[in-house]
Scaffold this active site. Structure first.
Site, short mmCIF file in Angstrom:
data_model
loop_
_atom_site.label_atom_id
_atom_site.label_comp_id
_atom_site.label_asym_id
_atom_site.label_seq_id
_atom_site.Cartn_x
_atom_site.Cartn_y
_atom_site.Cartn_z
CE LYS A 198 35.50 38.87 43.31
NZ LYS A 198 35.11 37.69 42.53
CB SER A 237 33.21 38.98 39.42
OG SER A 237 33.55 37.93 40.33
CB SER A 289 34.67 35.24 39.17
OG SER A 289 33.37 35.50 38.70
#
Length: 459
Positions: free
Chosen positions: A67, A142, A166
């Site tokens: 990420k 996210s 997330s």
């Protein structure tokens, strides 16, 4: 999706370099907009090292996506924001150090909501991530790119971060496995902060075995993170008569609840199941957002165009410069959360909002403590709905409400796992498994038992 076992079979028959070359062609196409930065040269170089026998470890030769809020030395790390669009960290996060030590092949940095603030990845400066299960829908947020890269077969493993759901939200929306570990199990060193007291880096994968493997690698001691628990993780299968609590306050829409209730009926054949009420969860969502936004307003103050981030060529006056840098560098959702957090911390409102939210957090922690005196596992639907259509969510309050089932685990610091056990109208929905602190082995074991003995429920 590609499991670790399947990837190893491919490598054995075709060779690591050939397999990585094929994979990187798919990654570069970026069909789902999963990636912000593709690290083809690094991946191919690591594949060559593997073939020479120089890459060793638990993840030797296994592709991993990271990420884009996790620091990677020499690789652009943007947080999906204009503010950090050209930032290249000089150091690796602890989890990236671990990946390299165990021989992982890094394929790229995944797309996300800007500064991890969102539930759909639509707040990304680099555009929305599309869901491989239905490209007209979001992949969740996210950590949307981390989930879609697995669901779309663009990597084998990926790392996400979870502040209020997330990891679990995109895992639910795309039909993969995602775990938010116990707070402190995985070092946050090198994770660009959003809300320090809530967030954790965690694994995402195509199977529970792969998830456990990645968690073994990234968990552990790190003195650079003052919140680190100083514990390693080794998965051990737990076989017992699990006592399972169905959390009354965690709900979903009619179709998702119908699937979940059918799942619970089947679950009763393999575990002791009983409904439980945690009254404080009725207040968990607003408390979470007050705390998260307050911490965000403090953390993001550093992005002023001088110390960090996007800058301007001219400095007319400090106030104008500071205002313009932040107005241009941050997206609308990030600015909204900074303003709301600043308001909650301001004189006259600190006690009314922030301190009250901390008191609710204590109530949530105490409710979970009481629950785990009687139950081994608590379960709920991960998300209250299937993946939204791109552009469907018009107002922020609706988006915030989507986190209603996931934020309590972050407030309490307990581990929570999303397993793709439900399917509604052809779209995946996760079942969320929550356990007491450091009960990751029990959660993963229970997930494996349920997959084998109950299976997926489709409505």
């Amino acid at each position: 999706m590609i499991s670790v076992a399947e990837w190893k079979e491919r490598v054995e028959s075709e060779g690591a370099l050939n397999c990585v070359e094929k994979l990187m062609k798919e990654v570069k196409k970026n069909r789902y907009n999963s990636f912000i930065t593709v690290t083809e040269e690094i991946a191919l170089s690591q594949a060559e090292e593997y073939e020479k026998g120089k890459l060793k470890g638990k993840l030797a030769g296994i592709p991993v996506a990271i990420k884009d809020n996790i620091s990677t030395a020499g690789i652009r790390t943007t947080c999906a924001s204009k503010m950090l669009h050209d930032y290249v960290p000089p150091f690796d996060a602890h989890v990236v150090e671990r990946l390299k030590e165990e021989g992982a092949i890094i394929v790229g940095k995944t797309n996300m909501d800007e500064f991890a603030m969102g539930t759909t990845t639509e707040t990304s400066y680099f555009g929305v991530v599309r869901n491989p299960r239905d490209e007209s829908r979001v992949a969740g947020g996210s950590s949307g790119g981390s989930a879609s890269s697995i669901a779309g077969g663009e990597t084998v493993l990926s790392l996400g971060s979870d502040t209020g759901g997330s990891i679990r939200c995109p895992a639910s929306f795309t039909g993969v496995y995602g775990l938010k570990p116990t707070y402190g199990l995985v070092s946050r060193y090198g994770l660009i902060p959003y809300a320090n007291s809530l967030e954790q880096i965690g694994p995402m994968a195509a199977s529970l075995d792969d998830l456990a493997l990645l968690l073994e690698v990234i968990a552990g001691r790190d003195q650079r993170d003052s919140t680190n628990a100083g514990r390693e993780f080794r998965f051990e299968f737990v076989e017992k008569d699990f006592k399972v609590g169905i959390v009354k306050e965690m709900k979903a829409n009619e179709k998702v609840m119908a699937a979940f209730e059918e799942f619970v009926e089947k679950l009763k054949k393999v575990a002791k199941v009983k409904e439980i009420s945690l009254p404080s969860l009725n207040y968990a969502l607003p408390a979470y957002y007050v705390i998260a936004m307050s911490e965000a307003s403090s953390n993001l103050a550093r992005y002023d165009g001088v110390r960090y981030g996007y800058t301007l060529e001219k400095l007319d006056s400090w106030r104008k410069f500071f205002a313009k840098v932040r107005a241009e560098g941050f997206g609308e959702e990030v600015k909204r959360r900074i303003m709301m957090g600043s308001f909650a911390l301001s004189t006259g409102y600190y006690g009314k909002y922030y301190l009250k939210a901390l008191k609710v957090r204590t109530l949530v922690i105490n409710d979970f403590k009481r629950a785990f005196e009687s139950f081994d596992i608590l379960i709920s639907p991960t998300m209250p709905d299937v993946a939204f259509k791109i552009g469907e969510i018009k107002d922020p309050v609706t988006m915030y409400y989507a986190d209603v089932n996931t934020v309590p685990a972050n407030l309490a610091g307990i581990p929570a796992l999303s397993v793709p056990l439900l399917e509604v109208d052809g779209l995946p929905v996760g079942v969320q498994l929550m356990g007491n602190h450091f009960s990751e082995s029990a959660l993963i074991s229970f997930g494996k038992i349920v997959e084998e003995r109950v299976g997926k429920v489709e409505v």
